[in-house]
Design a protein around this motif. Structure first.
Motif, PDB file in Angstrom:
ATOM      1  N   VAL A  12     -10.416  17.831   0.462  1.00  0.00           N
ATOM      2  CA  VAL A  12      -9.852  16.517   0.793  1.00  0.00           C
ATOM      3  C   VAL A  12      -9.355  15.932  -0.522  1.00  0.00           C
ATOM      4  CG1 VAL A  12     -10.322  14.204   1.695  1.00  0.00           C
ATOM      5  CG2 VAL A  12     -11.547  16.177   2.634  1.00  0.00           C
ATOM      6  N   ARG A  13      -8.044  15.541  -0.548  1.00  0.00           N
ATOM      7  CA  ARG A  13      -7.515  14.960  -1.800  1.00  0.00           C
ATOM      8  C   ARG A  13      -7.822  13.465  -1.831  1.00  0.00           C
ATOM      9  NH1 ARG A  13      -3.670  18.923  -1.681  1.00  0.00           N
ATOM     10  NH2 ARG A  13      -2.425  17.904  -0.084  1.00  0.00           N
ATOM     11  N   PRO A  14      -8.570  12.977  -2.842  1.00  0.00           N
ATOM     12  CA  PRO A  14      -8.878  11.543  -2.906  1.00  0.00           C
ATOM     13  C   PRO A  14      -7.607  10.728  -3.150  1.00  0.00           C
ATOM     14  CG  PRO A  14     -10.123  12.797  -4.560  1.00  0.00           C
ATOM     15  CD  PRO A  14      -9.114  13.723  -3.989  1.00  0.00           C
ATOM     16  N   VAL A  15      -7.562   9.477  -2.693  1.00  0.00           N
ATOM     17  CA  VAL A  15      -6.460   8.565  -3.028  1.00  0.00           C
ATOM     18  C   VAL A  15      -7.049   7.268  -3.562  1.00  0.00           C
ATOM     19  CG1 VAL A  15      -4.813   9.458  -1.316  1.00  0.00           C
ATOM     20  CG2 VAL A  15      -6.316   7.563  -0.695  1.00  0.00           C
ATOM     21  N   THR A  16      -6.247   6.568  -4.334  1.00  0.00           N
ATOM     22  CA  THR A  16      -6.700   5.273  -4.858  1.00  0.00           C
ATOM     23  C   THR A  16      -6.258   4.167  -3.899  1.00  0.00           C
ATOM     24  OG1 THR A  16      -4.639   4.949  -6.040  1.00  0.00           O
ATOM     25  CG2 THR A  16      -6.392   6.083  -7.245  1.00  0.00           C
ATOM     26  N   ALA A  17      -6.794   2.962  -4.102  1.00  0.00           N
ATOM     27  CA  ALA A  17      -6.422   1.811  -3.266  1.00  0.00           C
ATOM     28  C   ALA A  17      -4.927   1.536  -3.414  1.00  0.00           C
ATOM     29  CB  ALA A  17      -7.246   0.597  -3.666  1.00  0.00           C
ATOM     30  N   ARG A  18      -4.410   1.732  -4.647  1.00  0.00           N
ATOM     31  CA  ARG A  18      -2.988   1.466  -4.911  1.00  0.00           C
ATOM     32  C   ARG A  18      -2.116   2.468  -4.119  1.00  0.00           C
ATOM     33  NH1 ARG A  18      -0.048  -0.117 -10.013  1.00  0.00           N
ATOM     34  NH2 ARG A  18      -2.089  -0.554 -10.864  1.00  0.00           N
ATOM     35  N   GLN A  19      -2.514   3.762  -4.134  1.00  0.00           N
ATOM     36  CA  GLN A  19      -1.744   4.775  -3.388  1.00  0.00           C
ATOM     37  C   GLN A  19      -1.784   4.469  -1.885  1.00  0.00           C
ATOM     38  OE1 GLN A  19      -3.993   8.070  -4.976  1.00  0.00           O
ATOM     39  NE2 GLN A  19      -2.197   8.926  -6.014  1.00  0.00           N
ATOM     40  N   ARG A  20      -2.965   4.024  -1.415  1.00  0.00           N
ATOM     41  CA  ARG A  20      -3.116   3.705   0.009  1.00  0.00           C
ATOM     42  C   ARG A  20      -2.179   2.559   0.403  1.00  0.00           C
ATOM     43  NH1 ARG A  20      -8.372   4.650   0.164  1.00  0.00           N
ATOM     44  NH2 ARG A  20      -8.822   2.576  -0.634  1.00  0.00           N
ATOM     45  N   ALA A  21      -2.126   1.532  -0.486  1.00  0.00           N
ATOM     46  CA  ALA A  21      -1.280   0.370  -0.200  1.00  0.00           C
ATOM     47  C   ALA A  21       0.197   0.787  -0.188  1.00  0.00           C
ATOM     48  CB  ALA A  21      -1.537  -0.715  -1.239  1.00  0.00           C
ATOM     49  N   ALA A  22       0.585   1.656  -1.146  1.00  0.00           N
ATOM     50  CA  ALA A  22       1.987   2.098  -1.224  1.00  0.00           C
ATOM     51  C   ALA A  22       2.356   2.883   0.038  1.00  0.00           C
ATOM     52  CB  ALA A  22       2.187   2.960  -2.474  1.00  0.00           C
ATOM     53  N   ARG A  23       1.428   3.737   0.487  1.00  0.00           N
ATOM     54  CA  ARG A  23       1.668   4.542   1.691  1.00  0.00           C
ATOM     55  C   ARG A  23       1.854   3.630   2.906  1.00  0.00           C
ATOM     56  NH1 ARG A  23       3.654   8.743   3.715  1.00  0.00           N
ATOM     57  NH2 ARG A  23       2.544  10.250   2.446  1.00  0.00           N
ATOM     58  N   ALA A  24       0.960   2.612   3.014  1.00  0.00           N
ATOM     59  CA  ALA A  24       1.024   1.688   4.160  1.00  0.00           C
ATOM     60  C   ALA A  24       2.350   0.918   4.144  1.00  0.00           C
ATOM     61  CB  ALA A  24      -0.168   0.739   4.144  1.00  0.00           C
ATOM     62  N   ALA A  25       2.794   0.534   2.921  1.00  0.00           N
ATOM     63  CA  ALA A  25       4.061  -0.207   2.815  1.00  0.00           C
ATOM     64  C   ALA A  25       5.223   0.683   3.270  1.00  0.00           C
ATOM     65  CB  ALA A  25       4.263  -0.684   1.376  1.00  0.00           C
ATOM     66  N   ARG A  26       5.185   1.973   2.846  1.00  0.00           N
ATOM     67  CA  ARG A  26       6.257   2.914   3.248  1.00  0.00           C
ATOM     68  C   ARG A  26       6.239   3.144   4.758  1.00  0.00           C
ATOM     69  NH1 ARG A  26       4.795   5.872  -1.204  1.00  0.00           N
ATOM     70  NH2 ARG A  26       3.778   7.544  -0.050  1.00  0.00           N
ATOM     71  N   ASN A  27       5.035   3.129   5.348  1.00  0.00           N
ATOM     72  CA  ASN A  27       4.913   3.450   6.783  1.00  0.00           C
ATOM     73  C   ASN A  27       5.300   2.291   7.695  1.00  0.00           C
ATOM     74  OD1 ASN A  27       3.975   5.962   6.109  1.00  0.00           O
ATOM     75  ND2 ASN A  27       1.897   5.676   6.872  1.00  0.00           N
ATOM     76  N   GLY A  28       5.443   1.082   7.110  1.00  0.00           N
ATOM     77  CA  GLY A  28       5.843  -0.078   7.915  1.00  0.00           C
ATOM     78  C   GLY A  28       4.848  -0.392   9.024  1.00  0.00           C
ATOM     79  N   GLY A  29       3.542  -0.232   8.750  1.00  0.00           N
ATOM     80  CA  GLY A  29       2.524  -0.635   9.739  1.00  0.00           C
ATOM     81  C   GLY A  29       2.062   0.478  10.672  1.00  0.00           C
ATOM     82  N   GLU A  30       2.741   1.619  10.646  1.00  0.00           N
ATOM     83  CA  GLU A  30       2.358   2.737  11.534  1.00  0.00           C
ATOM     84  C   GLU A  30       1.524   3.755  10.766  1.00  0.00           C
ATOM     85  OE1 GLU A  30       3.102   2.867  14.768  1.00  0.00           O
ATOM     86  OE2 GLU A  30       4.039   0.895  14.520  1.00  0.00           O
ATOM     87  N   PRO A  31       0.670   4.522  11.448  1.00  0.00           N
ATOM     88  CA  PRO A  31      -0.090   5.556  10.722  1.00  0.00           C
ATOM     89  C   PRO A  31       0.814   6.711  10.277  1.00  0.00           C
ATOM     90  CG  PRO A  31      -0.695   5.537  13.059  1.00  0.00           C
ATOM     91  CD  PRO A  31       0.318   4.459  12.864  1.00  0.00           C
ATOM     92  N   THR A  32       0.368   7.455   9.279  1.00  0.00           N
ATOM     93  CA  THR A  32       1.118   8.619   8.788  1.00  0.00           C
ATOM     94  C   THR A  32       1.138   9.703   9.871  1.00  0.00           C
ATOM     95  OG1 THR A  32       0.338   8.100   6.583  1.00  0.00           O
ATOM     96  CG2 THR A  32       1.200  10.334   6.915  1.00  0.00           C
ATOM     97  N   LEU A  33       2.325  10.258  10.108  1.00  0.00           N
ATOM     98  CA  LEU A  33       2.429  11.284  11.154  1.00  0.00           C
ATOM     99  C   LEU A  33       2.778  12.664  10.603  1.00  0.00           C
ATOM    100  CD1 LEU A  33       4.355   9.225  13.898  1.00  0.00           C
ATOM    101  CD2 LEU A  33       1.903   9.653  13.738  1.00  0.00           C
ATOM    102  N   GLU A  34       3.176  12.722   9.343  1.00  0.00           N
ATOM    103  CA  GLU A  34       3.597  14.014   8.785  1.00  0.00           C
ATOM    104  C   GLU A  34       2.614  14.490   7.724  1.00  0.00           C
ATOM    105  OE1 GLU A  34       6.093  15.673   9.922  1.00  0.00           O
ATOM    106  OE2 GLU A  34       6.911  14.053  11.173  1.00  0.00           O
ATOM    107  N   PHE A  35       2.136  15.725   7.852  1.00  0.00           N
ATOM    108  CA  PHE A  35       1.261  16.332   6.839  1.00  0.00           C
ATOM    109  C   PHE A  35       1.785  17.727   6.543  1.00  0.00           C
ATOM    110  CE2 PHE A  35      -1.364  13.175   8.949  1.00  0.00           C
ATOM    111  CZ  PHE A  35      -1.929  12.518   7.870  1.00  0.00           C
TER     112      PHE A  35
END
Ligand code: HEM
Length: 297
Positions: A12-35
């Motif tokens: 499992v690759r750890p993420v920081t709070a900052r990376q999590r926030a950036a991901r959420a901003a890119r996703n526009g409120g939706e969960p990540t669907l691509e892995f």
């Protein structure tokens, strides 16, 4: 159930709070669907592995709940053992306050374990008989993890590790568990370190055998409970242990009721007399002096 290949172990690759926030901003409120590979949830939980482990023996639709409730209980046995091992580690180091946390978790897990019995309430003798013969000599009596749990709680019948002699790993683990002090042995040693005068026969006893209730330990608990001040951590420890013992007792009670409900007083699949054998086994008390001391309080 169809078998799928066990997947290779990935990290499992750890993420920081900052990376999590950036991901959420890119996703526009939706969960990540691509892995790019296996979803991280499965890498962590191994859900796909867990869901490969149900192999019923009959075509009876009810058997799956019997099998999965048994598996769920195995996981709870294991989780409770984990908490009790942590408890003994902390008690050995005189960290009484910190030991309350794993004890509280253990009691809560036992509560979850006990709730799992509800999933078997539908089963009448006719329902059980539809697949019972296919279980052969298989019985929960042969659960190594349950035996671990009993050993940690101080219920120690060395004869009960014999069924595992041909499974060398399991046998070695249970032999080790028998040679290691139980939660109750650690509690008794702790009471001595806290100034309660306990006889050497108790402190140096052979931990592989079952502890027998001792009036001096009982007297120590009467004394501890007499102080109901907020700083009396030993009394809090006593109550946390009582909760664990009570929840474990509830599991045994629910088991006997499930047995009565689904097979009455018939003999057990594991070769015992069934109900009568279980009732004898239940007579062994977890943390006995914590119960008997209450008469003198
Ligand atoms: C309604 C279904 C069940 C019935 C009829 C039943 C029946 C029995 C019987 C008759 C015994 C005595 C040993 C023998 O087999 O001869 C036993 C022991 C045992 N069973 Fe069950 N059982 C049931 C469900 C479960 C479940 C779901 C579990 C969880 C894994 C479980 C765990 C155990 C354990 C740990 C023992 C040993 C208890 C001890 O050493 O005191 N049983 N069971």
């Amino acid at each position: 159930m169809e078998q799928t290949e066990l997947r290779p172990r990935t990290e499992v690759r750890p993420v920081t709070a900052r990376q999590r926030a950036a991901r959420a901003a890119r996703n526009g409120g939706e969960p990540t669907l691509e892995f790019t590979e296996r979803v991280p949830y499965d890498t962590y939980v191994h859900a796909s592995t867990l869901h490969q482990l149900q192999q019923p023996l009959s075509g009876d639709p009810g058997e799956m709940s019997f099998l999965m409730v048994s598996q769920i209980m195995e996981l709870y046995f294991s989780l409770t053992c984990h908490e009790l091992r942590e408890t003994t580690r902390l008690l050995r180091a005189d960290r009484v306050w910190e030991a309350l946390a794993p004890l509280r978790r253990a009691a809560l897990h036992l509560e979850g374990l006990n709730a799992a019995w509800r999933g078997l309430r539908w089963m009448t003798p006719a329902d059980f008989n539809r697949f019972r013969n296919l279980l052969g000599e298989g019985s929960g009596f042969q659960s190594a993890m349950y035996r671990h749990l009993e050993f940690l709680l101080g219920l120690r019948d060395p004869a009960l590790i014999r069924p595992f002699r041909r499974q060398t790993d399991v046998y070695a683990e249970l032999t080790d568990a028998l040679a290691t002090a139980s939660v109750w042995d650690e509690v008794v040693a702790l009471l001595a370190r806290y100034g309660h005068e306990l006889p050497a026969e108790l402190l140096e006893r052979d931990v592989a055998t079952e502890h027998e209730a001792h009036p001096v330990v009982e007297a120590a608990w009467v004394e501890i409970y007499a102080d109901d001040g907020p700083d009396n951590h030993l009394r809090m420890l006593g109550e946390a242990l009582t909760e664990v013992a009570e929840q474990f007792g509830d599991w045994r009670h629910h088991h006997v009721k499930a047995v009565q409900r689904t097979m009455g007083a018939k003999v057990g699949s594991g070769g015992s007399a069934g109900l009568a054998w279980l009732q004898r086994s239940m007579a062994r008390v977890v943390f006995p002096e914590l119960w008997s001391a209450r008469t003198a309080m």
